[in-house]
Enzyme design. Structure first.
Site, PDB file in Angstrom:
ATOM      1  N   GLY A   9       0.859  -1.191   0.000  1.00 32.64           N
ATOM      2  CA  GLY A   9       0.000   0.000   0.000  1.00 32.64           C
ATOM      3  C   GLY A   9       0.886   1.229   0.000  1.00 32.64           C
ATOM      4  O   GLY A   9       1.692   1.425   0.916  1.00 32.64           O
ATOM      5  N   ASP A  34       1.899  -1.339  -4.513  1.00 34.81           N
ATOM      6  CA  ASP A  34       0.517  -0.858  -4.602  1.00 34.81           C
ATOM      7  C   ASP A  34      -0.053  -1.422  -5.898  1.00 34.81           C
ATOM      8  O   ASP A  34       0.694  -1.892  -6.760  1.00 34.81           O
ATOM      9  CB  ASP A  34       0.462   0.682  -4.614  1.00 34.81           C
ATOM     10  CG  ASP A  34      -0.889   1.231  -4.150  1.00 34.81           C
ATOM     11  OD1 ASP A  34      -0.967   1.800  -3.049  1.00 34.81           O
ATOM     12  OD2 ASP A  34      -1.883   1.083  -4.895  1.00 34.81           O
ATOM     13  N   ASN A 102     -12.376  -3.605   3.036  1.00 35.54           N
ATOM     14  CA  ASN A 102     -10.981  -3.866   3.380  1.00 35.54           C
ATOM     15  C   ASN A 102     -10.708  -5.348   3.597  1.00 35.54           C
ATOM     16  O   ASN A 102      -9.582  -5.809   3.395  1.00 35.54           O
ATOM     17  CB  ASN A 102     -10.566  -3.026   4.587  1.00 35.54           C
ATOM     18  CG  ASN A 102     -10.308  -1.576   4.181  1.00 35.54           C
ATOM     19  OD1 ASN A 102     -10.352  -1.245   2.999  1.00 35.54           O
ATOM     20  ND2 ASN A 102     -10.057  -0.706   5.149  1.00 35.54           N
ATOM     21  N   VAL A 125      -2.047  -2.921   9.551  1.00 28.02           N
ATOM     22  CA  VAL A 125      -2.500  -1.616  10.055  1.00 28.02           C
ATOM     23  C   VAL A 125      -3.837  -1.217   9.440  1.00 28.02           C
ATOM     24  O   VAL A 125      -4.446  -0.233   9.858  1.00 28.02           O
ATOM     25  CB  VAL A 125      -1.455  -0.492   9.816  1.00 28.02           C
ATOM     26  CG1 VAL A 125      -0.077  -0.922  10.250  1.00 28.02           C
ATOM     27  CG2 VAL A 125      -1.435  -0.028   8.374  1.00 28.02           C
ATOM     28  N   ASN A 127      -7.728  -0.914   8.584  1.00 26.35           N
ATOM     29  CA  ASN A 127      -8.875  -0.923   9.503  1.00 26.35           C
ATOM     30  C   ASN A 127     -10.085  -1.646   8.920  1.00 26.35           C
ATOM     31  O   ASN A 127     -10.221  -1.712   7.707  1.00 26.35           O
ATOM     32  CB  ASN A 127      -9.250   0.528   9.834  1.00 26.35           C
ATOM     33  CG  ASN A 127      -8.397   1.073  10.964  1.00 26.35           C
ATOM     34  OD1 ASN A 127      -8.269   0.432  11.998  1.00 26.35           O
ATOM     35  ND2 ASN A 127      -7.809   2.250  10.763  1.00 26.35           N
ATOM     36  N   ARG A 158      -1.136   8.815  21.392  1.00 25.44           N
ATOM     37  CA  ARG A 158      -2.142   9.897  21.423  1.00 25.44           C
ATOM     38  C   ARG A 158      -2.457  10.287  22.865  1.00 25.44           C
ATOM     39  O   ARG A 158      -2.502  11.481  23.203  1.00 25.44           O
ATOM     40  CB  ARG A 158      -3.420   9.443  20.690  1.00 25.44           C
ATOM     41  CG  ARG A 158      -3.230   9.443  19.189  1.00 25.44           C
ATOM     42  CD  ARG A 158      -4.447   8.910  18.447  1.00 25.44           C
ATOM     43  NE  ARG A 158      -4.283   9.152  17.005  1.00 25.44           N
ATOM     44  CZ  ARG A 158      -4.857   8.435  16.047  1.00 25.44           C
ATOM     45  NH1 ARG A 158      -5.641   7.416  16.363  1.00 25.44           N
ATOM     46  NH2 ARG A 158      -4.662   8.737  14.781  1.00 25.44           N
ATOM     47  N   HIS A 182      -9.024  -1.282  18.819  1.00 23.99           N
ATOM     48  CA  HIS A 182      -8.711  -0.011  18.176  1.00 23.99           C
ATOM     49  C   HIS A 182     -10.047   0.533  17.672  1.00 23.99           C
ATOM     50  O   HIS A 182     -10.319   0.580  16.485  1.00 23.99           O
ATOM     51  CB  HIS A 182      -7.746  -0.259  17.023  1.00 23.99           C
ATOM     52  CG  HIS A 182      -7.222   0.998  16.403  1.00 23.99           C
ATOM     53  ND1 HIS A 182      -6.677   2.019  17.127  1.00 23.99           N
ATOM     54  CD2 HIS A 182      -7.147   1.384  15.102  1.00 23.99           C
ATOM     55  CE1 HIS A 182      -6.300   2.980  16.297  1.00 23.99           C
ATOM     56  NE2 HIS A 182      -6.576   2.619  15.068  1.00 23.99           N
TER      57      HIS A 182
END
Ligand code: APR
Length: 316
Positions: A9, A34, A102, A125, A127, A158, A182
Site C-alpha cells: 500500500g 501498490d 478492506n 494496520v 482498519n 495519542r 482499536h
C-alpha cells in the site's frame, strides 16, 4: 544477511511508513507496493533521491502488483511485511464501515504474502484493525505469533500527547498505556499512567483524565474530521515503523500491539490490544500488566466485542 521489509500500500500510511523505515537506515531494502501503476516506483525514486540529504543507504524499491499476484516476487525474502492496503475513513465513518471492502483487499494481499514471503512477520494496520489482523492470520495461515496489528502504540502515543499538552510537561516525562480494541472498546489505562514517575491520578483530576480518555478513544476520528479526505498517518506510521524495526532487530521491546491472546487476563482465543515483547518471530510473549477492576472489566468487554466481529471474518 541484510534485512528486508515490505510495505504493501503506497497511500499516505504506506508511503510515510516506508520513509521512516528507510531513514532508520537499518534495512538493506524497503519494498513498497501498490496496485496503482507507477505510484510505488515514483515514491521509491523520490525516497532514494533523499538519501544523499538524509544520509541513509537503504534502497527503496517500488513495485506495482496485481490481484493475481504479479509483482509480488519483489517481496521475496522479506523479514517483515507491513500491510497498509485498504480504504481509510472519511468524516462520519466508523472504522467498522470499512470491514467488507478492506476484508477483500487484506485477504488478497495476505494470500500473496503467504506465497511469496512465507517466513515474514506480518504487521497489519488496515482498519478495522483487530478484525483485519485476525483475517490476515487466517489468510496467511502463519503461526499466530507471526501476525500482529498496530494500534495500541498509536493510541498510547495519542494519550501521552494529550496528557503532556494538558500538563505542559515534556512528552518524555509522560507514560501512558492503552489496551483493548482499536475502536469503541479501546481501554486507556490511567492506573498504569505516570508523569515523572508519579501516578497520573495524583497529578490530574479524575474528570480531566476522563476527558483525555474519551479524546484518545476518538483520536482517529478527530483527525479524520479535520483532514476530511482520509485518516491519520504521521503518528500511525511512526508506530508501525517502530514495530517493524523491533522485529528486524529482534529487540524484545515491550509494546502495546494487537496480538493473539491465549489465557492472559483470563481472555482466550482472540486478537486484542495488549502489551507484548516483540522480536524476530513477532510476538515473543504477551505481557500482562496490573489493571484495576474497572480496567480489567473493560478489557474483557473489548475482547468479547472483538470476538463477535472476528468470528464473521473467516467467511470474508
Ligand atoms: N494491494 C495493494 N495496495 C492496495 C490494494 C491491494 N489489493 N488495494 C488498495 N490498495 C492501496 C490503494 O491503491 C492506496 O494507494 O492502498 C492504498 C491506501 O492508501 P490511502 O487511501 O492513502 O489510505 P491510508 O491513509 O494509507 O490508509 C490505509 O490504514 O489507517 C488505515 O483506515 C486506514 O485502512 C486504511 C489504511
Amino acid at each position: 544477511m541484510g534485512k528486508k521489509v515490505t510495505v504493501v500500500g503506497a497511500g499516505f500510511y504506506g508511503s510515510t511508513t516506508a520513509q521512516r523505515l528507510a531513514e532508520y537506515d537499518v534495512f538493506d531494502t524497503v519494498v513498497i507496493t501498490d496496485i496503482i501503476e507507477g505510484k510505488p516506483a515514483g515514491i521509491a525514486l523520490d525516497l532514494n533521491q533523499s538519501r544523499a540529504v538524509e544520509g541513509f543507504e537503504t534502497t527503496v524499491v517500488g513495485v506495482t502488483t496485481d490481484k493475481n499476484g504479479e509483482g509480488y516476487e519483489a517481496i521475496e525474502g522479506s523479514d517483515v511485511v507491513v500491510i497498509t492496503a485498504g480504504l481509510p475513513r472519511k468524516p462520519g465513518m466508523s472504522r467498522m464501515d470499512l470491514l467488507e471492502t478492506n476484508a477483500k483487499i487484506v485477504r488478497q494481499v495476505a494470500e500473496n504474502v503467504a506465497k511469496y514471503a512465507p517466513n515474514a512477520v506480518v504487521i497489519v494496520v488496515s482498519n478495522p484493525l483487530d478484525e483485519m489482523t485476525a483475517l490476515a492470520q487466517i489468510a496467511t495461515q502463519f503461526p499466530r505469533n507471526r501476525v500482529l496489528g498496530q494500534a495500541g502504540m498509536l493510541d498510547t502515543a495519542r494519550f501521552t500527547n494529550f496528557v503532556a499538552e494538558a500538563l505542559s510537561v515534556p512528552v518524555k516525562s509522560v507514560k501512558t498505556l492503552t489496551l483493548g480494541s482499536h475502536g469503541d472498546t479501546m481501554v486507556p489505562v490511567p492506573s498504569q499512567s505516570t508523569v515523572d514517575g508519579k501516578p497520573l491520578r495524583e497529578v490530574m483530576p479524575a474528570e480531566q483524565i476522563e476527558e483525555l480518555v474519551v479524546r484518545t478513544r476518538n483520536g482517529g476520528a478527530e483527525v479524520v474530521a479535520l483532514l476530511k479526505t482520509g485518516s491519520a498517518y504521521y503518528a500511525p506510521s511512526a508506530a508501525a515503523a517502530r514495530m517493524a524495526k523491533a522485529v528486524a532487530e529482534d529487540s524484545g521491546e515491550v509494546m502495546p500491539v494487537c496480538a493473539w491472546v491465549d489465557g492472559e487476563y483470563g481472555i482466550s482465543g482472540v486478537y486484542l490490544g495488549v502489551e507484548a515483547e516483540i522480536g524476530a518471530q513477532g510476538v515473543k510473549r504477551v505481557v500482562e500488566t496490573d489493571l484495576d477492576a474497572d480496567e480489567l472489566a473493560a478489557l474483557k468487554e473489548a475482547a468479547e466485542a472483538v470476538r463477535a466481529k472476528q468470528s464473521d471474518i473467516s467467511s470474508m
